[in-house]
Design a protein around this motif. Sequence first.
Motif, short mmCIF file in Angstrom:
data_model
loop_
_atom_site.label_atom_id
_atom_site.label_comp_id
_atom_site.label_asym_id
_atom_site.label_seq_id
_atom_site.Cartn_x
_atom_site.Cartn_y
_atom_site.Cartn_z
N TYR A 93 0.86 -1.18 0.00
CA TYR A 93 0.00 0.00 0.00
C TYR A 93 0.90 1.23 0.00
O TYR A 93 1.83 1.32 0.80
N PRO A 94 0.61 2.20 -0.87
CA PRO A 94 1.47 3.40 -0.93
C PRO A 94 1.61 4.13 0.40
O PRO A 94 2.67 4.68 0.69
N ASP A 95 0.58 4.11 1.24
CA ASP A 95 0.64 4.83 2.51
C ASP A 95 1.61 4.20 3.50
O ASP A 95 2.18 4.89 4.34
N VAL B 242 3.97 -7.22 5.68
CA VAL B 242 4.22 -8.66 5.71
C VAL B 242 3.37 -9.29 6.81
O VAL B 242 3.35 -8.80 7.94
N TYR B 243 2.67 -10.37 6.47
CA TYR B 243 1.76 -11.05 7.40
C TYR B 243 2.02 -12.55 7.40
O TYR B 243 2.51 -13.11 6.42
N ALA C 272 5.25 -1.87 9.15
CA ALA C 272 4.28 -1.33 8.19
C ALA C 272 2.93 -2.04 8.34
O ALA C 272 1.88 -1.41 8.32
N ALA C 273 2.95 -3.36 8.50
CA ALA C 273 1.71 -4.12 8.67
C ALA C 273 1.01 -3.76 9.97
O ALA C 273 -0.21 -3.55 10.01
N SER D 273 10.84 -10.45 0.14
CA SER D 273 11.33 -10.95 -1.14
C SER D 273 10.17 -11.40 -2.03
O SER D 273 10.21 -11.22 -3.24
N VAL D 274 9.11 -11.96 -1.42
CA VAL D 274 7.92 -12.33 -2.20
C VAL D 274 7.31 -11.08 -2.83
O VAL D 274 6.94 -11.07 -4.00
N CYS D 275 7.21 -10.00 -2.05
CA CYS D 275 6.67 -8.76 -2.60
C CYS D 275 7.54 -8.21 -3.72
O CYS D 275 7.03 -7.74 -4.73
N ASP D 276 8.85 -8.25 -3.52
CA ASP D 276 9.75 -7.79 -4.59
C ASP D 276 9.50 -8.55 -5.88
O ASP D 276 9.45 -7.96 -6.96
N GLU D 277 9.33 -9.86 -5.77
CA GLU D 277 9.05 -10.69 -6.95
C GLU D 277 7.71 -10.30 -7.57
O GLU D 277 7.60 -10.16 -8.79
N GLN D 278 6.68 -10.14 -6.74
CA GLN D 278 5.35 -9.80 -7.25
C GLN D 278 5.32 -8.43 -7.90
O GLN D 278 4.60 -8.21 -8.87
N LEU D 279 6.10 -7.50 -7.36
CA LEU D 279 6.13 -6.14 -7.90
C LEU D 279 7.16 -5.99 -9.03
O LEU D 279 7.31 -4.90 -9.58
#
Length: 93
Positions: free
Chosen positions: A24-26, A31-32, A51-52, A84-90
């Motif tokens: 989320y930009p805000d 990570v959950y 952040a979460a 790292s999962v987010c980096d891959e998804q993004l």
Amino acid sequence: MFWFADHDGPYPFTTSGEISCVYYPDFGVEVYFEPAGYIDESSIGIPLNKAAAESLKQSGLTPNVPYSIKKGADLSEAREVGLSVCDEQLGNS
């Protein structure tokens, strides 16, 4: 991914499940941990990074899945997996 083969640290959770991420930009990358059997749209996982936690706090939400982090567990590897999962998804890898 199999924790015991892919990671040096001990498994920090009391049950099996998935580490997920949301961007989320805000708040940035959140990570959950989602215990097995609680991975759906209505589930609010256990926050693994600041952040979460801040996002849930600002939204007035609380995790609604069974608490499943071992007492005194080091969550640094779990956070890194989620990031790292987010980096891959993004597409940042």
